[in-house]
Scaffold this motif. Structure first.
Motif, short mmCIF file in Angstrom:
data_model
loop_
_atom_site.label_atom_id
_atom_site.label_comp_id
_atom_site.label_asym_id
_atom_site.label_seq_id
_atom_site.Cartn_x
_atom_site.Cartn_y
_atom_site.Cartn_z
N THR A 346 0.72 -1.14 -0.04
CA THR A 346 0.09 -0.11 0.01
C THR A 346 0.78 1.26 -0.03
OG1 THR A 346 -0.06 0.23 2.62
CG2 THR A 346 -1.87 -1.18 1.16
N THR A 350 -3.26 4.20 -2.17
CA THR A 350 -3.76 2.68 -2.37
C THR A 350 -4.02 2.38 -0.93
OG1 THR A 350 -2.54 2.18 -4.43
CG2 THR A 350 -3.64 0.44 -3.23
N LYS A 433 -9.91 -3.36 -2.90
CA LYS A 433 -8.63 -2.32 -3.29
C LYS A 433 -9.35 -0.98 -3.69
CE LYS A 433 -4.52 -1.96 -5.90
NZ LYS A 433 -3.49 -2.76 -7.01
N THR A 435 -7.82 2.78 -5.09
CA THR A 435 -6.76 3.40 -5.55
C THR A 435 -7.09 4.59 -6.30
OG1 THR A 435 -5.79 1.22 -5.97
CG2 THR A 435 -4.79 3.26 -7.24
#
Length: 437
Positions: A346, A350, A433, A435
């Protein structure tokens, strides 16, 4: 003059010989002589005439005269009519400024639609002196004292080396006809007052005044070039280019120079700033002090001045992300959402969250006073204002912070820190996830 003009083009403006040229022609002495010189030198030309409608029948007669010249030279003729006074009133401009704005807008259209390379205007040595004196009377830096540029983007002024007397003698000798604009004798306009009352007196004092003035312009241009090279070096030293078009000006580096005010003038004048005394006081002001120009903003932030464009923003703008969407564009970038099977590294752009803890639609909004979250890796909750202070975010950076929220709860202070309440754990079944790019 015909040979001198030809030599000047060959030595200084050779690209005109193979270009498609549009001549701005009012019908007056200067522009008619320019059209004549270009025609006899076999340049590829068209003639453009603006009828500003300011002198009634006289304006229409100018239009007809220029049309006749174009027909005689067998070149394309373009004409347009403007409601100049109305345009000036609607846009709060003087008649002269309205006319200038209208004609240059039209020239840009002709350049594009008819594939002309350059517009030629008939400014000459006397015009240069008039412009110098006008700028001097209004108060200006060196840029206003270096005269009319010979080349400015697609605009070229091939008659700048010649005086009005030279142009008049050439026209008389070659029996070239032209139209006299009656408004040119009206001394209510500053330029005409200088032309008829001031400049003749200067020339009577020193007949070489115009030539000496041209030498002075050359000296000023050399000085301008030297200043620009010095400021380029200083700019490289004190400017740091950051994200989102922000420039950081290091105060401690600037203060190494004697009289920082003069350096700030050259560094910032192109951004529209004029309040130089207020700007110099910013060097020792508290963080948060701001000064605005019409286009830019200067903010004191600790040991830096932050310079950025003024961006119209809507603080209450909100974006919704339904569960079936996997990306959305916000002002600071594109947010991507993707279910994954395992963690990877990460960073500030992110995060990984437990999808089952989220309430859809997700919300993206600006932060506001009173917002708090539970910073990942820390115990307890924290107000965003306190978090920003601890992180030493500048006023500009705080204004650009966006939040990803689940209902009323913050999931992510985008680009900074995720919230502890949505972190993954050994029981997490759906790994999301998120981003921003």
């Amino acid at each position: 003059m015909k040979q001198k003009f030809k030599d000047h083009i060959k030595n200084r403006l050779p690209f005109l010989q193979k270009s498609k040229l549009l001549i701005a022609c009012s019908g007056g002495l200067d522009s008619i002589v320019l059209a004549y010189l270009c025609h006899v030198n076999n340049f590829e030309i068209g003639i453009a005439h603006c009828n500003f409608g300011l002198r009634g029948v006289e304006s229409d007669e100018d239009e007809n005269f220029v049309s006749t010249i174009a027909e005689k030279f067998q070149v394309p003729f373009f004409v347009t009519n403007f409601e100049t006074e109305k345009y000036g009133q609607d846009n709060k401009l003087s008649t002269q400024m309205a006319a200038r704005e209208l004609r240059y807008q039209w020239f840009e259209t002709l350049l594009s639609s008819h594939k002309y390379d350059y517009v030629l205007t008939a400014h000459h040595k006397d015009d240069n002196l008039e412009t110098f004196l006008i700028n001097l009377s209004r108060g200006t830096g060196i840029d206003g004292l270096t005269g009319i540029p010979e080349i400015n983007r697609n605009y070229v002024r091939p008659l700048l080396p010649f005086s009005r007397n030279q142009i008049m003698e050439f026209a008389t000798k070659n029996e070239i006809e032209w139209r006299e604009d009656s408004s040119n004798s009206d001394t209510k306009y500053l330029r005409n007052k200088l032309r008829h009352n001031v400049i003749p007196e200067l020339i009577s004092i020193n007949p070489s005044f115009l030539n000496n003035f041209e030498n002075t312009l050359d000296y000023l241009k050399h000085a301008q070039d030297f200043i620009r090279s010095q400021m380029y070096r200083i700019r490289k030293e004190v400017f740091e280019y950051g994200e989102l078009d922000t420039i950081k000006i290091a105060i401690h580096k600037l203060q190494k120079y004697d009289n920082p005010k003069k350096y700030l003038y050259f560094l910032l004048k192109e951004y529209g700033f004029t309040a130089w005394d207020d700007i110099i006081r910013m060097l020792n002001a508290q963080s948060g002090k701001q000064i605005f120009s019409s286009t830019h903003r200067l903010v004191k932030n600790r040991e830096y001045l932050l310079l950025c464009p003024i961006i119209e923003d809507v603080p209450d703008r909100v974006y919704h992300i339904p569960e079936e969407e996997n990306r959305i564009m916000i002002p600071s970038g594109m947010i991507h959402l993707k279910e994954v099977s395992e963690l990877c590294d990460t960073d500030l752009k992110t995060i990984f969250v437990d999808k089952e803890k989220l309430k859809y639609p997700l919300i993206v909004r600006k932060w506001k006073e009173g917002d708090y979250f539970y910073p990942l890796g820390m115990k307890g909750k924290k107000k965003l204002s306190k978090y920003f202070k601890d992180e030493k975010l500048s006023l500009l950076a705080k204004e650009r912070v966006w939040l990803l929220c689940s209902g009323e709860e913050i999931v992510w202070v985008i680009n900074y820190r995720a919230d502890n309440r949505f972190k993954i754990n050994p029981e997490t079944k759906q790994l999301l996830k998120v981003t921003i790019t």
